[in-house]
Design a protein around this motif. Structure first.
Motif, short mmCIF file in Angstrom:
data_model
loop_
_atom_site.label_atom_id
_atom_site.label_comp_id
_atom_site.label_asym_id
_atom_site.label_seq_id
_atom_site.Cartn_x
_atom_site.Cartn_y
_atom_site.Cartn_z
N GLY A 69 0.81 -1.21 0.00
CA GLY A 69 0.00 0.00 0.00
C GLY A 69 0.85 1.26 0.00
O GLY A 69 0.54 2.24 -0.68
N TYR A 70 1.93 1.27 0.76
CA TYR A 70 2.79 2.44 0.82
C TYR A 70 3.71 2.55 -0.39
O TYR A 70 4.16 3.61 -0.74
CB TYR A 70 3.62 2.44 2.11
CG TYR A 70 2.79 2.78 3.30
CD1 TYR A 70 2.26 4.05 3.47
CD2 TYR A 70 2.50 1.82 4.27
CE1 TYR A 70 1.49 4.37 4.56
CE2 TYR A 70 1.73 2.13 5.36
CZ TYR A 70 1.23 3.41 5.50
OH TYR A 70 0.46 3.71 6.57
N ARG A 71 3.99 1.44 -1.02
CA ARG A 71 4.87 1.46 -2.18
C ARG A 71 4.22 2.16 -3.36
O ARG A 71 4.89 2.77 -4.18
CB ARG A 71 5.24 0.03 -2.57
CG ARG A 71 6.30 -0.05 -3.61
CD ARG A 71 6.76 -1.48 -3.76
NE ARG A 71 7.70 -1.55 -4.85
CZ ARG A 71 7.71 -2.51 -5.74
NH1 ARG A 71 6.86 -3.50 -5.64
NH2 ARG A 71 8.58 -2.52 -6.72
N ARG A 72 2.89 2.07 -3.45
CA ARG A 72 2.17 2.75 -4.52
C ARG A 72 2.15 4.26 -4.33
O ARG A 72 1.75 4.98 -5.21
CB ARG A 72 0.73 2.25 -4.58
CG ARG A 72 0.60 0.85 -5.06
CD ARG A 72 -0.85 0.50 -5.15
NE ARG A 72 -1.02 -0.89 -5.52
CZ ARG A 72 -2.12 -1.56 -5.36
NH1 ARG A 72 -3.18 -0.98 -4.85
NH2 ARG A 72 -2.21 -2.82 -5.71
N ALA A 77 -5.57 4.09 3.90
CA ALA A 77 -6.85 4.79 4.02
C ALA A 77 -7.20 5.48 2.70
O ALA A 77 -8.36 5.55 2.31
CB ALA A 77 -6.80 5.81 5.14
N ASP A 78 -6.18 6.00 1.99
CA ASP A 78 -6.43 6.65 0.71
C ASP A 78 -6.90 5.65 -0.33
O ASP A 78 -7.70 5.98 -1.18
CB ASP A 78 -5.16 7.34 0.21
CG ASP A 78 -4.75 8.51 1.11
OD1 ASP A 78 -5.64 9.01 1.83
OD2 ASP A 78 -3.57 8.88 1.07
N VAL A 79 -6.41 4.42 -0.25
CA VAL A 79 -6.83 3.40 -1.21
C VAL A 79 -8.31 3.11 -1.04
O VAL A 79 -9.05 2.96 -2.00
CB VAL A 79 -5.98 2.12 -1.03
CG1 VAL A 79 -6.52 1.00 -1.89
CG2 VAL A 79 -4.53 2.40 -1.37
N ARG A 80 -8.79 3.07 0.20
CA ARG A 80 -10.21 2.84 0.44
C ARG A 80 -11.04 4.00 -0.10
O ARG A 80 -12.12 3.81 -0.62
CB ARG A 80 -10.49 2.64 1.92
CG ARG A 80 -10.05 1.30 2.43
CD ARG A 80 -10.51 1.16 3.83
NE ARG A 80 -9.77 2.14 4.63
CZ ARG A 80 -9.16 1.89 5.76
NH1 ARG A 80 -9.23 0.72 6.27
NH2 ARG A 80 -8.50 2.81 6.42
#
Length: 124
Positions: A69-72, A77-80
């Protein structure tokens, strides 16, 4: 999409592998405790590694999902939030398509339930 998951062999395979690991680890531990005269000193180490292998696997899976998630470049929370916006956009585009079809602006399949909306906790 459900048909693809139905024939997938990976979940039962991983489950069986972890079941065998825990069983073998328990056997090493029982053998070390109840037959100490003929057991080897590496039995408890092997037992704890085998018994802990599912925990290690799930911990590494969790760390991988966090790092992914952080690699992107976005926090989880932003992905949700992005997926919520896409769902909202899909609902909006469905309403726009129904108005283009001349359905009177209301799609019979979207929000056409006549049942009252009640929270789950009060209906129990």
């Amino acid at each position: 999409m459900e048909d693809e998951k139905e024939g997938d062999i990976r979940v039962p395979l991983v489950f069986s592998f972890f079941c065998l690991c825990v069983t073998a680890g328990g056997a090493f531990l029982i053998f070390y405790v109840f037959v100490p005269s003929s057991s080897r000193p590496w039995y408890p180490v092997a037992a704890f590694i085998l018994i802990g292998s599912p925990w290690i696997f799930w911990l590494l899976t969790y760390l991988y999902s966090c790092i992914k998630g952080y690699r992107r470049g976005a926090a989880p929370a932003d992905v949700r939030q992005i997926s919520r916006r896409q769902t909202t956009m899909n609902t909006t585009s469905a309403a726009m398509q129904s108005s283009r079809r001349g359905g009177g602006g209301a799609d019979p399949y979207v929000g056409s339930s006549k049942e009252p909306e009640m929270p789950l906790t009060s209906s129990v």
